[in-house]
Design a protein around this motif. Structure first.
Motif, mmCIF file in Angstrom:
data_model
loop_
_atom_site.group_PDB
_atom_site.id
_atom_site.type_symbol
_atom_site.label_atom_id
_atom_site.label_comp_id
_atom_site.label_asym_id
_atom_site.label_seq_id
_atom_site.Cartn_x
_atom_site.Cartn_y
_atom_site.Cartn_z
ATOM 1 N N MET A 70 0.830 -1.179 0.000
ATOM 2 C CA MET A 70 0.000 0.000 0.000
ATOM 3 C C MET A 70 0.875 1.243 0.000
ATOM 4 O O MET A 70 1.932 1.269 0.600
ATOM 5 C CB MET A 70 -0.899 0.000 1.230
ATOM 6 C CG MET A 70 -1.811 -1.171 1.328
ATOM 7 S SD MET A 70 -3.180 -0.757 2.402
ATOM 8 C CE MET A 70 -4.177 -2.184 2.097
ATOM 9 N N ASN A 71 0.398 2.267 -0.650
ATOM 10 C CA ASN A 71 1.149 3.510 -0.770
ATOM 11 C C ASN A 71 0.823 4.463 0.367
ATOM 12 O O ASN A 71 -0.194 4.333 1.033
ATOM 13 C CB ASN A 71 0.833 4.184 -2.108
ATOM 14 C CG ASN A 71 1.341 3.379 -3.278
ATOM 15 O OD1 ASN A 71 2.344 2.701 -3.159
ATOM 16 N ND2 ASN A 71 0.646 3.431 -4.379
ATOM 17 N N LYS A 72 1.689 5.452 0.514
ATOM 18 C CA LYS A 72 1.427 6.473 1.522
ATOM 19 C C LYS A 72 0.214 7.295 1.119
ATOM 20 O O LYS A 72 -0.188 7.306 -0.038
ATOM 21 C CB LYS A 72 2.655 7.346 1.744
ATOM 22 C CG LYS A 72 3.056 8.173 0.554
ATOM 23 C CD LYS A 72 4.301 8.966 0.860
ATOM 24 C CE LYS A 72 4.732 9.721 -0.391
ATOM 25 N NZ LYS A 72 5.928 10.485 -0.158
ATOM 26 N N ARG A 73 -0.329 7.987 2.076
ATOM 27 C CA ARG A 73 -1.495 8.824 1.866
ATOM 28 C C ARG A 73 -1.194 9.902 0.821
ATOM 29 O O ARG A 73 -0.172 10.564 0.892
ATOM 30 C CB ARG A 73 -1.856 9.480 3.189
ATOM 31 C CG ARG A 73 -3.308 9.730 3.383
ATOM 32 C CD ARG A 73 -3.552 10.250 4.760
ATOM 33 N NE ARG A 73 -4.244 9.242 5.534
ATOM 34 C CZ ARG A 73 -4.695 9.419 6.761
ATOM 35 N NH1 ARG A 73 -4.510 10.567 7.373
ATOM 36 N NH2 ARG A 73 -5.317 8.467 7.384
ATOM 37 N N ALA A 102 -1.658 1.175 7.306
ATOM 38 C CA ALA A 102 -2.129 1.405 5.936
ATOM 39 C C ALA A 102 -3.625 1.114 5.851
ATOM 40 O O ALA A 102 -4.374 1.862 5.215
ATOM 41 C CB ALA A 102 -1.342 0.526 4.955
ATOM 42 N N ARG A 103 -4.077 0.048 6.496
ATOM 43 C CA ARG A 103 -5.529 -0.272 6.514
ATOM 44 C C ARG A 103 -6.297 0.840 7.206
ATOM 45 O O ARG A 103 -7.332 1.292 6.704
ATOM 46 C CB ARG A 103 -5.771 -1.603 7.231
ATOM 47 C CG ARG A 103 -5.507 -2.836 6.392
ATOM 48 C CD ARG A 103 -6.020 -4.112 7.076
ATOM 49 N NE ARG A 103 -5.326 -4.383 8.332
ATOM 50 C CZ ARG A 103 -4.155 -4.999 8.430
ATOM 51 N NH1 ARG A 103 -3.515 -5.392 7.349
ATOM 52 N NH2 ARG A 103 -3.593 -5.192 9.610
ATOM 53 N N GLN A 130 -6.573 3.991 5.079
ATOM 54 C CA GLN A 130 -7.451 3.834 3.911
ATOM 55 C C GLN A 130 -8.904 4.054 4.289
ATOM 56 O O GLN A 130 -9.716 4.420 3.457
ATOM 57 C CB GLN A 130 -7.294 2.439 3.301
ATOM 58 C CG GLN A 130 -5.954 2.207 2.662
ATOM 59 C CD GLN A 130 -5.763 3.030 1.415
ATOM 60 O OE1 GLN A 130 -6.674 3.260 0.647
ATOM 61 N NE2 GLN A 130 -4.539 3.505 1.212
ATOM 62 N N SER A 131 -9.261 3.809 5.553
ATOM 63 C CA SER A 131 -10.681 3.922 5.941
ATOM 64 C C SER A 131 -11.057 5.320 6.324
ATOM 65 O O SER A 131 -10.275 6.199 6.505
ATOM 66 C CB SER A 131 -10.989 2.980 7.090
ATOM 67 O OG SER A 131 -10.133 3.221 8.190
#
Length: 183
Positions: free
Chosen positions: A1-4, A178-179, A182-183
């Motif tokens: 997963m990528n950074k924000r 990361a999860r 994402q939310s």
């Protein structure tokens, strides 16, 4: 997963009292390069700016700005932190700091990082650190024996971290973050 996406941290500017002394410190002790300097008109008169960087792709990472009062009751900047590329680099800077115009040199582990804290000539707290490959619940701050050889220091830090709450691999912690992000 990528950074924000959307924003990423770029640089910091700090007010200083003696701009040349501070520029010399960041250049001579922390190996920054002065990329530009000049004067702008501020609301109270001219202000001097010194732009510094350690990265040729980044014009400035720390900007020194004249105008800090000689005496202030409280510094609102808790710390300026920089990542070292290795434990050996961290140890080399620790040795350099012991010969420099700094105070409050404090090598510690946070469980998830090995750090050296100190004050620059005007009292700003600086942290140099190396991340470890594990995570522990924060806050954690334990004095570390930085004089050990790098491999022994890392082994010491991991043994100690395994006794702290929340110990897990950094990759597990990162996946969880990361999860959550994402939310």
């Amino acid at each position: 997963m990528n950074k924000r996406s959307g924003l990423s941290f770029s640089h910091i500017g700090i007010f200083v009292t003696d701009i040349q002394r501070m520029a010399d410190f960041y250049v001579d002790v922390l190996d920054f390069t002065i990329t530009d300097r000049g004067t702008l008109q501020g609301p109270e008169g001219p202000i001097e700016l010194v732009f510094t960087s350690r990265d040729p792709d980044v014009h400035h990472q720390i900007v020194l700005v004249s105008g800090r009062p000689e005496r202030i009751d409280f510094n609102v900047v808790n710390q300026i932190s920089m990542t070292a590329d290795s434990i050996e680099t961290l140890q080399a800077f620790h040795r350099r700091l012991q010969r420099a115009d700094v105070s409050e040199i404090s090598p510690v582990t946070h469980g998830n990082a090995l750090s050296v804290y100190f004050r620059d000539p005007e009292g700003n707290r600086i942290e140099l650190y190396v991340d470890t490959s594990w995570y522990v619940s924060q806050p954690a701050r334990i004095v570390m024996p930085i004089e050990l050889p790098a491999d022994e220091l890392l082994a010491w830090a991991e043994r100690h971290a395994r006794t702290l709450p929340g110990f897990r691999l950094r990759s597990e912690w990162r996946a969880d973050m990361a999860r959550r992000m994402q939310s």
